[in-house]
Design a protein around this motif. Structure first.
Motif, PDB file in Angstrom:
ATOM      1  N   PRO A 152      37.606  28.684  51.366  1.00  0.00           N
ATOM      2  CA  PRO A 152      38.325  29.255  52.514  1.00  0.00           C
ATOM      3  C   PRO A 152      39.808  28.891  52.499  1.00  0.00           C
ATOM      4  O   PRO A 152      40.668  29.744  52.747  1.00  0.00           O
ATOM      5  CB  PRO A 152      37.612  28.644  53.726  1.00  0.00           C
ATOM      6  CG  PRO A 152      36.302  28.158  53.221  1.00  0.00           C
ATOM      7  CD  PRO A 152      36.543  27.763  51.811  1.00  0.00           C
ATOM      8  N   ASP A 153      40.104  27.631  52.201  1.00  0.00           N
ATOM      9  CA  ASP A 153      41.507  27.202  52.161  1.00  0.00           C
ATOM     10  C   ASP A 153      42.252  27.902  51.030  1.00  0.00           C
ATOM     11  O   ASP A 153      43.410  28.306  51.175  1.00  0.00           O
ATOM     12  CB  ASP A 153      41.582  25.686  51.971  1.00  0.00           C
ATOM     13  CG  ASP A 153      40.880  24.919  53.065  1.00  0.00           C
ATOM     14  OD1 ASP A 153      41.565  24.373  53.937  1.00  0.00           O
ATOM     15  OD2 ASP A 153      39.644  24.871  53.059  1.00  0.00           O
ATOM     16  N   GLN A 154      41.592  28.018  49.895  1.00  0.00           N
ATOM     17  CA  GLN A 154      42.229  28.656  48.747  1.00  0.00           C
ATOM     18  C   GLN A 154      42.611  30.097  49.056  1.00  0.00           C
ATOM     19  O   GLN A 154      43.706  30.548  48.716  1.00  0.00           O
ATOM     20  CB  GLN A 154      41.280  28.619  47.551  1.00  0.00           C
ATOM     21  CG  GLN A 154      41.882  29.195  46.284  1.00  0.00           C
ATOM     22  CD  GLN A 154      40.877  29.288  45.171  1.00  0.00           C
ATOM     23  OE1 GLN A 154      40.031  30.179  45.165  1.00  0.00           O
ATOM     24  NE2 GLN A 154      40.949  28.376  44.221  1.00  0.00           N
ATOM     25  N   ARG A 155      41.704  30.819  49.702  1.00  0.00           N
ATOM     26  CA  ARG A 155      41.992  32.222  50.012  1.00  0.00           C
ATOM     27  C   ARG A 155      43.198  32.343  50.935  1.00  0.00           C
ATOM     28  O   ARG A 155      44.086  33.186  50.723  1.00  0.00           O
ATOM     29  CB  ARG A 155      40.758  32.870  50.662  1.00  0.00           C
ATOM     30  CG  ARG A 155      40.889  34.371  50.865  1.00  0.00           C
ATOM     31  CD  ARG A 155      39.559  35.002  51.190  1.00  0.00           C
ATOM     32  NE  ARG A 155      38.959  34.412  52.373  1.00  0.00           N
ATOM     33  CZ  ARG A 155      38.432  35.146  53.370  1.00  0.00           C
ATOM     34  NH1 ARG A 155      38.458  36.456  53.324  1.00  0.00           N
ATOM     35  NH2 ARG A 155      37.876  34.547  54.399  1.00  0.00           N
ATOM     36  N   THR A 156      43.254  31.498  51.955  1.00  0.00           N
ATOM     37  CA  THR A 156      44.392  31.522  52.876  1.00  0.00           C
ATOM     38  C   THR A 156      45.684  31.188  52.149  1.00  0.00           C
ATOM     39  O   THR A 156      46.710  31.862  52.328  1.00  0.00           O
ATOM     40  CB  THR A 156      44.165  30.515  54.021  1.00  0.00           C
ATOM     41  OG1 THR A 156      42.942  30.832  54.684  1.00  0.00           O
ATOM     42  CG2 THR A 156      45.305  30.562  55.020  1.00  0.00           C
TER      43      THR A 156
END
Length: 725
Positions: free
Chosen positions: A557-561
């Protein structure tokens, strides 16, 4: 994970495996004929219908209800790749002979605890281990099984038993979300509370990698064999101050840079594509930048059989007992279980088939135990024995790669660079793909220095995979690739020849976006803005400064953001510089940092020079160190009436402190517009003034990606609507 073994002998457990019994006299000849035999009804084992797999040391059982559930079976396949050598290695370091074990795998912790009353993630009875692999989690690693093996072999259980297997993720994880003091970590080290250990799993991971890095594996193995390791940890030299020193280094870039660099690699490999198997030996020479012990990472498909020092290995790591400059490895690669899964919820690497008859690609930790570092490998030799044609990556490089296959080949030249285009029989229109690849090479050569020769290998047989090392790119895709696709991946020809600083790790995924946009016109600043703003609303806790990308990248999730923000940032800044300046800056930057550690702050400085826009370095700085987007508000508004005109004076404030250009327009109640005021926000409040040809109704502030908002202000009884689109 460390598993400390709790041996709980329960004579009457919640259930036991039954045995056939007969009551028969044994001292009478009449027994067989004249004395009837009374047979007790067979007590059927509750596991009699479970699916069974056999390995050298294990009989593995799991319920038939999950035998067709792909997420669970992926975990079973992964377990089978390394369970024997992992167990064998732990047995050796604990001075035990590995015995045949029965392993019962439940599909969830709740299912396990319905049958066994245990506070641990496993229950052990004699040579039987009962544990679980959660059927719904996307993590393949069998932490519970590995910790149970440690417990079985040591006869002890503490917090380190549960957490020791976390060493597998030591350099490939996100920063802990919880803050835990060293004294609390010591309490956890003594704890048998698995729920607490899992709650602070990442913090315990910090403790494990610290102890191994600073004091060596043997010290940690001793801690696994005692009930309360905290007191022994406190006896280690300067342990608390050394822990803080290590953590400060690790999470301020050390996890990205590693403790040193690889000076030389030598690898010899005998490959049998038909059997999906190889034999290999390799050496790796290290230069240490810090006084820590090394940890090597590998694929679970590699089994290290010998080193020039004692060592411990599990599915993902090889940990030598001694710190040396030169290490030798002998090992086998067994790829008979491939792919591990076809479930698209898992990463590409476990969905691929690295070794096939017509196309094989082995790289990095699939080739040898690799030392985690962001430094270039400056020299080495790679030799491969195969019945197929082999393509080998060159040095200097950030990675290593071997590709073999039943290749056909086109060769072309683009402005002095030789392009070797290899393709497999699965490619339907190779000549078109070759032309597209040449187009992409030609376009990208305007941006960075190319080597004299590159290799592009294109196939489908191994599944979807994008692999890069040195001057070689391997692309495997079920769908047909075009020039835009080739161009996107050609950036690795550049990135494989430089070293990144931790703060610039995000650039690998975004600095090339404006280049692809210039070629295809498909990368839109407006689209990137909408995608980032949408995910900010959905997952606000996944937003971080770009300079911290390396701390959060492994978390999906953090990577996508962060990727959306990285794309938005480079598209925005490149739009302020212009396409020509961006191309010229990229070329100058590539010349300056070829085979060196690059600093992308310098890229911003060069871009400012080429574009004649002195504000670019400040924009670059604030957009990479700040979270979210500019958050505009208005303060100190004054309205002065002068005849039919109204002069509005106000201060524009960005609560988040970004630097950006902006425009302000006013609209009267009669629909007439003011002149557009253009300004640059430096990160500090700025005063502006607009003259309205009538009573003000609305103010629009735009010109850079900002957080959408609408609000009203009232000045001297006049309500004015403020819009930030």
């Amino acid at each position: 994970m460390k598993v400390i073994f709790i041996v709980i002998l329960i004579v009457f457990s919640t259930f036991c495996i039954g045995k056939n019994q007969t009551q028969t006299p044994t001292n009478s000849k009449k027994t067989q004929s004249s004395i009837p035999t009374q047979t007790v009804p067979e007590v059927k084992s509750p596991y009699s219908n479970w699916v069974k797999n056999e390995t050298r040391y294990f009989t593995i059982y799991y319920p038939p209800s999950v035998a067709n559930y792909e997420k669970f079976m992926a975990k079973i396949r992964f377990l089978l790749t390394g369970i024997d050598y992992t167990y064998e290695s732990y047995a050796k370091v604990f001075g035990k002979e590995p015995q045949k074990l029965e392993l019962y795998i439940y599909p969830s912790e709740d299912d396990l605890k319905l049958d066994y009353s245990t506070d641990l993630p496993w229950y052990i009875e004699g040579n039987k281990i009962f544990t679980f692999l959660d059927k719904d989690l996307n993590n393949l690693y069998p932490f519970t099984v590995e910790s149970a093996l440690i417990a079985y072999l040591t006869g002890k259980v503490n917090g380190l038993t549960l957490a020791f297997p976390s060493i597998a993720d030591a350099y490939f994880r996100s920063i802990p979300r919880e803050s835990v003091s060293f004294s609390d970590l010591l309490k956890l080290a003594d704890s048998k509370d698995s729920m607490e250990i899992y709650r602070y799993w990442d913090n315990m991971g910090d403790l494990i990698i610290f102890l191994i890095s600073k004091y060596g594996t043997q010290e940690v193995l001793k801690l696994l064999q005692i009930d309360e390791p905290s007191q022994e940890i406190l006896k280690l030299p300067n342990v608390e101050s050394e822990y803080q020193k290590f953590i400060d280094w690790f999470w301020n870039g050390g996890i990205f840079t590693g403790i040193g660099k690889i000076e030389e690699i030598n690898l010899s490999l005998k490959l049998n594509e038909y059997e999906r198997f190889y034999l290999a030996n390799s050496s790796i020479r290290l230069h240490y930048l810090l006084d820590y012990y090394p940890v090597f990472f590998k694929s679970s498909l590699i089994n290290v059989q010998k080193m020039n020092t004692n060592y411990l290995q599990n599915f993902f790591v090889v940990i030598p007992f001694e710190k040396r400059e030169l290490y030798f490895f002998n090992y086998i690669g067994n790829f008979t279980i491939q792919p591990i899964t076809t479930d698209e919820d898992f990463g590409l690497s476990v969905r691929a088939r690295p070794i096939t008859r017509n196309f094989t690609v082995l790289y990095s930790s699939y080739l040898m135990p690799i030392f985690p570092t962001n430094k270039l490998i400056m020299k080495g030799t790679i030799k491969v024995e195969s019945k197929n044609q082999a393509v080998i990556s060159d040095f200097p490089s950030a990675d290593i790669l071997i590709a073999t296959g039943n290749f056909k080949k086109f060769t072309g030249y683009v402005n002095g660079t030789k392009v070797n285009f290899y393709y497999t029989p699965a490619i339907e229109s190779p000549s078109k793909a070759f032309r597209d690849a040449l187009e992409a090479v030609k376009f990208s050569k305007g941006y960075f220095i190319y080597p004299k020769e590159i290799n592009i290998i294109y196939g489908k047989e191994i599944g979807t995979a994008w692999i890069f090392a040195g001057s070689t790119i391997v692309l495997s895709s079920e769908s047909t690739l075009n020039a835009n696709n080739f161009l996107w991946f050609l950036r690795y020809i550049f990135f494989e020849k430089i070293e990144l600083k931790p703060k610039d790790s995000w650039a690998l995924y975004s600095i090339w976006v404006p280049v692809c946009g210039a070629h295809s016109g498909k990368f839109s600043l407006e689209y990137a803005k909408e995608m980032y703003k949408t995910i900010l609303k959905e997952l606000p806790n996944t937003d971080h400064p770009l300079v911290d990308f390396y701390k959060y990248g492994p978390s999906p999730p953090d990577q996508r953001t962060l990727l959306y923000k990285a794309h938005l940032t480079t598209l925005f800044i490149s739009s302020q510089a212009g396409e020509k300046a961006y191309r010229e800056a990229f070329m100058e930057f590539s010349k300056k940092y070829l085979y060196k550690e690059a600093d992308f702050d310098e890229f911003a400085r060069i871009l400012a020079e080429k574009s004649n826009n002195p504000n670019i370095p400040l924009m670059w700085h604030t957009w990479t160190i700040k979270k979210a987007l500019p958050n505009i508000t208005v303060e100190n508004a004054q309205l002065i009436k002068n005849g039919n005109n109204y002069t509005l004076k106000l201060t524009i404030v960005d609560k988040n402190g970004f630097a950006f250009p902006f425009k302000v327009e006013g609209i009267t109640w009669q629909g007439r517009r003011t002149e557009t005021v253009k300004a640059f926000y430096t990160g500090k409040p700025i005063e502006i003034e607009l003259v309205f040809p009538g009573q003000p109704k609305e103010l629009v502030i735009y010109g850079a990606p900002m957080l959408d908002k609408n609000f009203n202000i009232e000045v001297d009884g006049v309500k004015i609507s403020i819009t930030v689109p």
